[in-house]
Write a protein that holds these residues in place. Structure first.
Motif, mmCIF file in Angstrom:
data_model
loop_
_atom_site.group_PDB
_atom_site.id
_atom_site.type_symbol
_atom_site.label_atom_id
_atom_site.label_comp_id
_atom_site.label_asym_id
_atom_site.label_seq_id
_atom_site.Cartn_x
_atom_site.Cartn_y
_atom_site.Cartn_z
ATOM 1 N N ASN A 96 -1.570 0.656 -7.418
ATOM 2 C CA ASN A 96 -1.849 1.510 -6.550
ATOM 3 C C ASN A 96 -3.134 1.515 -5.549
ATOM 4 O O ASN A 96 -3.918 1.379 -6.121
ATOM 5 N N ALA A 97 -2.812 1.594 -4.097
ATOM 6 C CA ALA A 97 -3.990 1.442 -3.335
ATOM 7 C C ALA A 97 -3.900 2.499 -2.329
ATOM 8 O O ALA A 97 -2.597 2.866 -1.778
ATOM 9 N N ALA A 98 -4.698 3.304 -1.978
ATOM 10 C CA ALA A 98 -4.874 4.287 -1.135
ATOM 11 C C ALA A 98 -5.740 4.200 -0.017
ATOM 12 O O ALA A 98 -7.141 3.804 -0.207
ATOM 13 N N LEU A 99 -5.495 4.474 1.199
ATOM 14 C CA LEU A 99 -6.397 4.208 2.314
ATOM 15 C C LEU A 99 -5.938 5.341 3.332
ATOM 16 O O LEU A 99 -5.024 4.993 3.864
ATOM 17 N N PHE A 100 -6.839 6.144 3.754
ATOM 18 C CA PHE A 100 -6.407 7.222 4.533
ATOM 19 C C PHE A 100 -5.217 8.034 4.122
ATOM 20 O O PHE A 100 -5.200 8.392 3.007
ATOM 21 N N THR A 101 -4.288 8.042 4.920
ATOM 22 C CA THR A 101 -3.177 8.810 4.271
ATOM 23 C C THR A 101 -1.926 7.993 3.747
ATOM 24 O O THR A 101 -0.932 8.226 3.560
ATOM 25 N N GLN A 102 -2.092 6.680 3.926
ATOM 26 C CA GLN A 102 -1.366 5.463 3.458
ATOM 27 C C GLN A 102 -1.527 5.219 1.903
ATOM 28 O O GLN A 102 -2.728 5.002 1.265
ATOM 29 N N ILE A 103 -0.180 5.203 1.277
ATOM 30 C CA ILE A 103 -0.465 4.732 -0.270
ATOM 31 C C ILE A 103 0.573 3.793 -0.243
ATOM 32 O O ILE A 103 1.681 3.779 0.170
ATOM 33 N N TYR A 104 0.055 2.717 -1.366
ATOM 34 C CA TYR A 104 0.984 1.540 -1.403
ATOM 35 C C TYR A 104 1.048 1.273 -3.026
ATOM 36 O O TYR A 104 0.320 1.518 -3.728
ATOM 37 N N TRP A 105 2.132 0.826 -3.421
ATOM 38 C CA TRP A 105 2.594 0.345 -4.815
ATOM 39 C C TRP A 105 2.583 -1.036 -5.082
ATOM 40 O O TRP A 105 3.561 -1.903 -4.311
ATOM 41 N N GLY A 106 2.476 -1.618 -6.202
ATOM 42 C CA GLY A 106 2.907 -2.922 -6.428
ATOM 43 C C GLY A 106 4.156 -2.893 -7.209
ATOM 44 O O GLY A 106 4.741 -1.538 -7.239
ATOM 45 N N GLN A 107 4.863 -3.836 -7.552
ATOM 46 C CA GLN A 107 6.175 -3.756 -8.058
ATOM 47 C C GLN A 107 6.116 -3.618 -9.628
ATOM 48 O O GLN A 107 7.250 -3.386 -10.218
ATOM 49 N N GLY A 108 4.944 -3.687 -10.496
ATOM 50 C CA GLY A 108 4.911 -3.417 -11.828
ATOM 51 C C GLY A 108 4.748 -4.722 -12.425
ATOM 52 O O GLY A 108 5.523 -5.723 -12.136
ATOM 53 N N THR A 109 4.221 -4.737 -13.700
ATOM 54 C CA THR A 109 4.120 -5.618 -14.721
ATOM 55 C C THR A 109 4.096 -5.183 -15.926
ATOM 56 O O THR A 109 3.518 -4.071 -16.324
ATOM 57 N N HIS A 110 4.909 -5.764 -16.917
ATOM 58 C CA HIS A 110 5.351 -5.342 -18.115
ATOM 59 C C HIS A 110 4.264 -5.658 -19.140
ATOM 60 O O HIS A 110 3.825 -6.534 -19.270
ATOM 61 N N VAL A 111 3.636 -4.626 -20.023
ATOM 62 C CA VAL A 111 2.859 -4.790 -20.947
ATOM 63 C C VAL A 111 3.525 -4.192 -22.208
ATOM 64 O O VAL A 111 3.941 -3.171 -22.408
#
Length: 115
Positions: A96-111
């Motif tokens: 997850n990355a957040a910059l100002f009001t924008q939030i972004y997500w990756g697609q995920g990786t299984h553990v």
């Protein structure tokens, strides 16, 4: 277009280690907060660890002392070193990355932590 791409997941035995990486592209997150979340089967997504733009980490109680979050500003990448893994750490891990009001997500990786 902003993309977060995770890697490093897999199957590991209890007590083992994995290192997750999340590479961001499309914009720099050097001034933003980056984090790792996870979601186990049938569970809600939860915060695992975060790191501020100044490099200050924060951890969930369940992983403190076992996991280490770090970031490489030049590579626009955040890492999660996971040691002493337990079966209850089994989940999909999301960057997850957040910059100002924008939030972004990756697609995920299984553990998966299993013997």
């Amino acid at each position: 277009q902003v993309q977060l791409v995770e890697s490093g997941g897999g199957l590991v035995q209890p007590g083992g280690s994995l290192r997750l990486s999340c590479s961001a592209s499309g914009r720099s997150f050097s001034s933003g907060l980056m984090a790792w979340y996870r979601q186990g089967s049938g569970k809600e997504r939860e915060l695992v660890a975060s790191i501020t733009s100044s490099g200050i980490p924060n951890y969930a109680n369940s992983v403190r002392g076992r996991f280490t979050i770090s970031r490489d500003y030049a590579k626009n990448t955040v890492y999660l070193q996971m040691n002493s893994l337990k079966p209850e750490d089994t989940a999909v891990y999301y960057c997850n990355a957040a910059l100002f009001t924008q939030i972004y997500w990756g697609q995920g990786t299984h553990v998966t932590v299993s013997s």
